[in-house]
Design an enzyme around this catalytic site. Structure first.
Site, short mmCIF file in Angstrom:
data_model
loop_
_atom_site.label_atom_id
_atom_site.label_comp_id
_atom_site.label_asym_id
_atom_site.label_seq_id
_atom_site.Cartn_x
_atom_site.Cartn_y
_atom_site.Cartn_z
N HIS A 28 67.64 20.67 -26.53
CA HIS A 28 66.82 20.20 -25.41
C HIS A 28 67.70 19.95 -24.18
CE1 HIS A 28 63.15 18.13 -23.91
NE2 HIS A 28 63.99 17.27 -23.33
N MET A 32 66.76 17.74 -14.04
CA MET A 32 66.19 16.72 -13.14
C MET A 32 66.69 16.97 -11.73
SD MET A 32 66.73 13.26 -15.36
CE MET A 32 66.54 13.22 -17.15
N ASP A 170 59.24 13.09 -26.64
CA ASP A 170 60.54 12.94 -25.96
C ASP A 170 60.69 11.54 -25.40
OD1 ASP A 170 62.87 13.29 -24.54
OD2 ASP A 170 62.04 14.76 -23.12
#
Ligand code: DX5
Ligand code: ZN
Length: 216
Positions: A28, A32, A170
């Site tokens: 993962h 951002m 998540d």
């Protein structure tokens, strides 16, 4: 499935971080942009380098504004799953189509306070539903159990054959919280600090998977 989040790894040693969790189903990667969330991590050039350095299927979680413009690049680069936020996407149906056309699975994420029900029809165009169990932006936050209502509802629709998404969660997943998430019907568990904060990340992945399996 366990998807270790490299957000909790050493950013100067990402290839080693991937190597350390070889047995994980997905890797993962949290993108951002400092706008959609108040944190800035990495972008496409770094994801391309990660893709060159590992054989683990890469799961890109895009916490960015204007995913309509940027998301397809990650699919074209070879990411296995590319998830965009429903709160940020202008034309999520077209986006899902474009992501799939570029060879990736298309994922749609909902923040903790974003409801699930208005997006059931939209999710018919998607392969993955990513339910956020913390406010996106930072690792190491506390799990928000109230989002499990969305997981249960999604699980029902999948089991009834009305949706075909993989249900991913998540935020705040660790050996204490993973069982309730598994019991609610999660298929894929993202874990950052619980994996990279452990002395042996590979064993942490195994232990999480085993706990989830037992709770299912
Ligand atoms: C948070 C990220 C998560 C984060 C999870 O916005 O999307 O993927 O890495 O970290 P933990 O598992 O520490 O909550
Ligand atoms: Zn994430």
């Amino acid at each position: 499935m366990i998807a270790p989040s490299i957000l909790a790894a050493d950013f100067a040693r990402l290839a080693e971080a991937a190597e350390a969790v070889k047995g994980a189903e997905w890797l993962h990667v949290d993108v951002m942009d400092g706008h959609f969330v108040p944190n800035l991590t990495l972008g496409l050039p770094v994801v391309e380098a990660i893709l060159r350095s590992t054989g683990i299927p890469v799961d890109c979680h895009l916490m960015i504004e204007d995913p309509d413009r940027w998301a397809v690049g990650y699919a074209e680069a070879g990411a296995h799953n590319v998830t965009v936020h429903v709160e940020a996407a202008a034309d999520p149906v077209k986006l899902a189509h474009d992501l799939r056309a570029a060879g990736a699975r298309a994922g749609l994420s909902v923040k903790p306070r974003t409801p699930f029900e208005p997006y059931v029809e939209l999710l018919k165009h998607y392969d993955t539903l990513l339910v956020m169990s913390v406010e996106p932006g930072f690792g190491g936050q506390e799990f928000m159990a109230e989002v499990l209502d969305k997981v249960r509802r999604a699980r029902q629709l999948v089991d009834a054959g009305e949706l075909r998404v993989l249900v991913e969660i998540d935020g705040g997943i660790n050996s204490d919280t993973i069982e309730q998430a598994a019991a609610a019907g999660v298929d894929c568990f993202v874990a950052g600090s619980a994996v990279y904060g452990a002395d042996d990340p590979a064993r942490a992945v195994e232990a999480l998977r085993e706990r989830a399996r037992r709770a299912m």
